[in-house]
Write a protein that holds these residues in place. Structure first.
Motif, PDB file in Angstrom:
ATOM      1  N   GLY A  90       0.767  -1.239   0.000  1.00  0.00           N
ATOM      2  CA  GLY A  90       0.000   0.000   0.000  1.00  0.00           C
ATOM      3  C   GLY A  90       0.795   1.284   0.000  1.00  0.00           C
ATOM      4  N   ALA A  91       2.093   1.215  -0.276  1.00  0.00           N
ATOM      5  CA  ALA A  91       2.916   2.428  -0.320  1.00  0.00           C
ATOM      6  C   ALA A  91       3.000   2.967  -1.743  1.00  0.00           C
ATOM      7  N   ASP A  92       3.376   4.219  -1.843  1.00  0.00           N
ATOM      8  CA  ASP A  92       3.677   4.872  -3.107  1.00  0.00           C
ATOM      9  C   ASP A  92       5.194   4.779  -3.261  1.00  0.00           C
ATOM     10  N   TYR A  93       5.678   4.081  -4.276  1.00  0.00           N
ATOM     11  CA  TYR A  93       7.117   3.901  -4.480  1.00  0.00           C
ATOM     12  C   TYR A  93       7.653   5.000  -5.382  1.00  0.00           C
ATOM     13  N   VAL A  94       8.801   5.566  -4.985  1.00  0.00           N
ATOM     14  CA  VAL A  94       9.461   6.606  -5.772  1.00  0.00           C
ATOM     15  C   VAL A  94      10.886   6.143  -6.055  1.00  0.00           C
ATOM     16  N   SER A  95      11.238   6.022  -7.323  1.00  0.00           N
ATOM     17  CA  SER A  95      12.596   5.640  -7.702  1.00  0.00           C
ATOM     18  C   SER A  95      13.475   6.880  -7.756  1.00  0.00           C
ATOM     19  N   SER A  96      14.579   6.855  -7.007  1.00  0.00           N
ATOM     20  CA  SER A  96      15.523   7.968  -7.061  1.00  0.00           C
ATOM     21  C   SER A  96      16.650   7.694  -8.055  1.00  0.00           C
ATOM     22  N   TRP A  97      16.712   6.490  -8.570  1.00  0.00           N
ATOM     23  CA  TRP A  97      17.792   6.066  -9.476  1.00  0.00           C
ATOM     24  C   TRP A  97      17.978   7.030 -10.657  1.00  0.00           C
ATOM     25  N   PRO A  98      16.909   7.410 -11.368  1.00  0.00           N
ATOM     26  CA  PRO A  98      17.090   8.263 -12.555  1.00  0.00           C
ATOM     27  C   PRO A  98      17.699   9.636 -12.273  1.00  0.00           C
ATOM     28  N   LEU A  99      17.599  10.113 -11.049  1.00  0.00           N
ATOM     29  CA  LEU A  99      18.166  11.433 -10.731  1.00  0.00           C
ATOM     30  C   LEU A  99      19.692  11.445 -10.803  1.00  0.00           C
ATOM     31  N   PHE A 100      20.303  10.282 -10.640  1.00  0.00           N
ATOM     32  CA  PHE A 100      21.749  10.240 -10.437  1.00  0.00           C
ATOM     33  C   PHE A 100      22.475   9.389 -11.474  1.00  0.00           C
ATOM     34  N   VAL A 101      21.905   9.323 -12.682  1.00  0.00           N
ATOM     35  CA  VAL A 101      22.558   8.615 -13.783  1.00  0.00           C
ATOM     36  C   VAL A 101      22.749   9.568 -14.956  1.00  0.00           C
ATOM     37  N   ASP A 102      23.707   9.197 -15.813  1.00  0.00           N
ATOM     38  CA  ASP A 102      23.923   9.990 -17.028  1.00  0.00           C
ATOM     39  C   ASP A 102      22.983   9.496 -18.129  1.00  0.00           C
ATOM     40  N   ALA A 103      23.147  10.034 -19.319  1.00  0.00           N
ATOM     41  CA  ALA A 103      22.258   9.686 -20.437  1.00  0.00           C
ATOM     42  C   ALA A 103      22.337   8.204 -20.798  1.00  0.00           C
ATOM     43  N   SER A 104      23.437   7.543 -20.437  1.00  0.00           N
ATOM     44  CA  SER A 104      23.598   6.114 -20.726  1.00  0.00           C
ATOM     45  C   SER A 104      23.133   5.233 -19.567  1.00  0.00           C
ATOM     46  N   GLY A 105      22.641   5.845 -18.498  1.00  0.00           N
ATOM     47  CA  GLY A 105      22.167   5.074 -17.353  1.00  0.00           C
ATOM     48  C   GLY A 105      23.246   4.700 -16.361  1.00  0.00           C
ATOM     49  N   ASN A 106      24.423   5.317 -16.478  1.00  0.00           N
ATOM     50  CA  ASN A 106      25.532   5.038 -15.570  1.00  0.00           C
ATOM     51  C   ASN A 106      25.604   6.077 -14.458  1.00  0.00           C
ATOM     52  N   TYR A 107      26.223   5.694 -13.358  1.00  0.00           N
ATOM     53  CA  TYR A 107      26.423   6.599 -12.225  1.00  0.00           C
ATOM     54  C   TYR A 107      27.080   7.897 -12.695  1.00  0.00           C
ATOM     55  N   THR A 108      26.617   8.997 -12.153  1.00  0.00           N
ATOM     56  CA  THR A 108      27.288  10.276 -12.342  1.00  0.00           C
ATOM     57  C   THR A 108      27.192  11.066 -11.045  1.00  0.00           C
ATOM     58  N   ALA A 109      28.245  11.790 -10.733  1.00  0.00           N
ATOM     59  CA  ALA A 109      28.254  12.626  -9.534  1.00  0.00           C
ATOM     60  C   ALA A 109      27.631  13.991  -9.805  1.00  0.00           C
ATOM     61  N   PHE A 110      27.382  14.296 -11.068  1.00  0.00           N
ATOM     62  CA  PHE A 110      26.893  15.617 -11.447  1.00  0.00           C
ATOM     63  C   PHE A 110      25.553  15.510 -12.172  1.00  0.00           C
ATOM     64  N   GLY A 111      24.757  16.540 -12.036  1.00  0.00           N
ATOM     65  CA  GLY A 111      23.483  16.598 -12.726  1.00  0.00           C
ATOM     66  C   GLY A 111      22.833  17.940 -12.484  1.00  0.00           C
ATOM     67  N   PRO A 112      21.635  18.126 -13.013  1.00  0.00           N
ATOM     68  CA  PRO A 112      20.943  19.392 -12.794  1.00  0.00           C
ATOM     69  C   PRO A 112      20.655  19.590 -11.307  1.00  0.00           C
ATOM     70  N   GLY A 113      21.044  20.747 -10.794  1.00  0.00           N
ATOM     71  CA  GLY A 113      20.790  21.077  -9.397  1.00  0.00           C
ATOM     72  C   GLY A 113      19.485  21.834  -9.239  1.00  0.00           C
TER      73      GLY A 113
END
Length: 185
Positions: free
Chosen positions: A115-138
């Motif tokens: 019964g929870a609403d799930y929120v994925s945070s994964w897309p916020l912290f990947v680059d265009a190829s889906g890999n980890y990135t330390a930088f992104g839109p702030g």
């Protein structure tokens, strides 16, 4: 309870704090409208043998950990709270990232089923190829550092972006039905 007791906790058993046992008590005493849950980095799945995922260990972990997630969500829902479960973001280390992806799969399945609403945070912290990135839109839209040097934790800007992702979920209408045992104090 001292706040330092909560440092480095997770859903895996720890001698200092057991969330699945404590959540029903907190839910009964803290009369919130919405609870936001986010676990992960301290709950590395013990599913590997010689570096490879063992299917039997994985299945046992998924069942046990998923039950803990369901217990927490159901306790909060029974207390009349909406629940937003936030998935863990990608991390820099590839093996650790696989482990966090497994946890996110469990969160999405078990939390939403309970019964929870799930929120994925994964897309916020990947680059265009889906890999980890330390930088992104702030928060201001400009590219900024969102991840700490350890490749796991967030910077203040990263936490701001995560909060912006979660915030709309705090104002959604209640999911279908809380259930017959739910009460609102």
């Amino acid at each position: 309870m001292c706040s330092s007791d909560l440092i480095a906790t997770g859903l895996m058993p720890r001698p200092n704090y057991d969330w699945p046992v404590e959540i029903p008590k907190l839910a009964a005493s803290e009369h919130a409208d919405v609870a936001v849950a986010m676990f992960g980095a301290n709950d590395r799945p013990l599913v590997r043998t010689k570096g490879e995922i063992d299917p039997a260990k994985r299945a046992a972990f998924v069942a046990d950990y998923g039950a803990k997630v369901e217990t927490i969500v159901k306790a909060l829902r029974a207390a009349g709270m909406g629940v937003v479960w936030v998935g863990h973001p990608i991390v820099r280390d590839a093996t650790f990232a696989q482990d966090m992806k497994l946890l996110d799969e469990i969160y999405e399945s078990a939390a939403t089923e309970a019964g929870a609403d799930y929120v994925s945070s994964w897309p916020l912290f990947v680059d265009a190829s889906g890999n980890y990135t330390a930088f992104g839109p702030g928060p201001d839209g400009d590219t900024t550092r969102l991840r700490a040097d350890d490749g796991v934790h967030l910077t203040p800007a990263g936490y701001d972006m995560l909060a912006r992702l979660v915030e709309p979920h705090l104002h959604r209408p209640e999911p279908a039905a809380i259930g017959p045992t739910a009460t609102r104090p």
